[in-house]
Design a protein around this motif. Structure first.
Motif, mmCIF file in Angstrom:
data_model
loop_
_atom_site.group_PDB
_atom_site.id
_atom_site.type_symbol
_atom_site.label_atom_id
_atom_site.label_comp_id
_atom_site.label_asym_id
_atom_site.label_seq_id
_atom_site.Cartn_x
_atom_site.Cartn_y
_atom_site.Cartn_z
ATOM 1 N N UNK A 18 36.050 8.600 28.013
ATOM 2 C CA UNK A 18 37.441 8.887 27.667
ATOM 3 C C UNK A 18 38.166 9.774 29.075
ATOM 4 N N UNK A 19 39.419 10.041 29.009
ATOM 5 C CA UNK A 19 40.050 10.664 30.027
ATOM 6 C C UNK A 19 40.090 12.225 29.824
ATOM 7 N N UNK A 20 40.052 12.959 30.582
ATOM 8 C CA UNK A 20 40.005 14.542 30.666
ATOM 9 C C UNK A 20 41.523 15.125 31.192
ATOM 10 N N UNK A 21 41.356 16.196 31.008
ATOM 11 C CA UNK A 21 42.842 16.949 31.336
ATOM 12 C C UNK A 21 42.726 17.000 32.965
ATOM 13 N N UNK A 22 41.727 16.882 33.631
ATOM 14 C CA UNK A 22 41.607 16.655 35.150
ATOM 15 C C UNK A 22 42.378 15.519 35.531
ATOM 16 N N UNK A 334 28.808 14.056 33.217
ATOM 17 C CA UNK A 334 27.369 13.754 32.877
ATOM 18 C C UNK A 334 26.889 14.847 32.151
ATOM 19 N N UNK A 335 27.658 16.406 32.581
ATOM 20 C CA UNK A 335 27.330 17.307 32.031
ATOM 21 C C UNK A 335 28.000 17.759 30.664
ATOM 22 N N UNK A 336 29.038 16.870 30.283
ATOM 23 C CA UNK A 336 30.134 17.088 29.203
ATOM 24 C C UNK A 336 30.725 18.323 29.320
ATOM 25 N N UNK A 337 31.129 18.650 30.735
ATOM 26 C CA UNK A 337 31.893 19.947 30.953
ATOM 27 C C UNK A 337 33.369 19.196 31.396
ATOM 28 N N UNK A 338 34.028 19.231 30.617
ATOM 29 C CA UNK A 338 35.620 18.772 30.447
ATOM 30 C C UNK A 338 36.300 19.172 29.257
ATOM 31 N N UNK A 339 37.609 19.069 29.326
ATOM 32 C CA UNK A 339 38.477 19.184 28.041
ATOM 33 C C UNK A 339 38.884 17.595 27.899
ATOM 34 N N UNK A 340 38.091 16.809 26.802
ATOM 35 C CA UNK A 340 38.587 15.513 26.650
ATOM 36 C C UNK A 340 40.041 15.327 26.072
#
Length: 377
Positions: A18-22, A334-340
């Motif tokens: 998915x896309x994230x807020x970055x 890869x570390x799932x460190x994101x706001x999807x």
């Protein structure tokens, strides 16, 4: 002279997640705001984007999940398209590089350069995974970065320090598809002579864009040009992608950074029969909105391809933002460190404009910026 029409592109997101807020803050929101302004001024503007569906991460994800690459891109294309729609990113078209029109357009572009004798055909040794029996594209090779010692740098780039790499530079390289240590085997590829476009690019960018482009974009381009450009392979060994349109090219596809930017052209073709007005008339203003990790591809490689082909306008501007970090740490899929974005839309219904406002007010325009939930609240 004021342009008669505007063509605005936003970087094609990889359909491997998915896309994230970055992504929103770096590329899609700025592009959307710019386009909305042009529309408010009653200007002729087309806003194009689409999923980049031939990247190496897609084949890796498919292999790991035991599904086909087509299943991967179908899933994430739908999620990404829906996220953009709900966030009010007002594309005129959101296409896909797996579409027939894109395969035809990118193959025709390659064939024109080939017929003009531009490619250098070279045999080289490339890394091969004996366990999986496949040639390994640069992204399929991981190892320790020689610059920052990140143990999981890719063979084309270290995502921690941003350094562009080649697999030969990695310390202790290993295959991303198995535990095998890659071995070298001979393979043939077609190289685009970027070095022959160095003088053109220096004149166009260094002399012509110094006061027009953002300092981060201009600086990165100048650094590449100062170091000298080398021929670059525009084909890869793979069974997923746009097949190379030559009789002796079985098992070869177009390099993703050859076919992906042509996705802007094929998406415009899908959008309007007048597509050539937006790509081939000098009174068009072409603007690419991207993230900083895509600068070299949009400012050096793609313009050189357009120049080599002939008949296309070059980008007037390529605004690239820096990165948006989360709670002081770099976003890592890869570390799932994101706001999807798709998860935000579920967890905060009807709060799209709140997020748009926060990301705009905190946009990483000149330096990396930080998103925190405390500030958000």
């Amino acid at each position: 002279m004021d342009p008669k029409r505007y063509l605005v592109t936003a970087a094609l997101p990889y359909a491997n997640g998915p896309v994230h807020i970055g992504h929103l803050a770096g590329c899609y929101l700025p592009a959307d705001i710019y386009v909305r302004y042009q529309r408010a001024q009653k200007r002729d503007v087309k806003f194009v984007c689409g999923s980049d569906e031939h990247g190496v991460p897609i084949t890796i994800r498919a292999m790991r999940e035991g599904i086909t690459p087509q299943q991967v891109v179908d899933k994430y294309n739908a999620i990404i398209k829906d996220s953009f729609g709900q966030m009010g990113i007002s594309f005129d078209i959101y296409s896909r590089t797996s579409n027939k029109v894109h395969h035809e357009t990118s193959q025709a572009f390659f064939k024109k350069l080939y017929d003009d004798g531009l490619f250098e055909e070279k045999e080289s040794e490339q890394y091969f995974d004996e366990e999986k029996q496949v040639f390994l594209a640069d992204r399929y090779i991981v190892g320790t970065c020689p610059v920052c010692s990140n143990p999981n740098a890719y063979g084309d780039q270290c995502e921690k320090c941003g350094t562009s790499l080649s697999p030969e530079q990695l310390i202790n390289p290993r295959s991303a598809l198995s535990t095998a240590v890659p071995v070298k085997r001979k393979t043939k590829h077609w190289y685009f002579p970027l070095n022959k476009y160095e003088d053109f690019l220096k004149e166009w960018i260094v002399d012509g864009k110094k006061d027009q482009w953002k300092p981060n974009v201009f600086g990165q381009c100048k650094s590449w040009l100062d170091n000298g450009l080398q021929p670059r392979a525009m084909t890869r060994d793979s069974n997923w992608g746009v097949p190379v349109p030559l009789p002796d090219a079985a098992g070869k596809v177009l390099y993703v950074w050859f076919d992906a930017p042509i996705g802007y052209i094929s998406a415009t073709k899908e959008l309007t029969p007048q597509w050539s007005d937006y790509w081939q008339k000098e009174d068009t203003k072409l603007v690419h909105f991207i993230g900083k990790d895509n600068i070299v591809f949009h400012c050096i490689i793609f313009p050189a391809m357009l120049k080599a082909h002939g008949g296309y306008v070059l980008p007037d501007n390529v605004p690239a933002n820096e990165f948006l970090n989360i709670e002081g740490d770099k976003v890592s899929t890869s570390r799932n460190w994101a706001v999807w974005v798709d998860e935000y839309l579920k967890d905060f219904p009807d709060q799209q404009d709140v997020l748009r406002y926060v990301l705009c007010s905190n946009a990483p325009e000149t330096k990396d910026n930080d998103f925190t939930w405390k500030d958000f609240q």
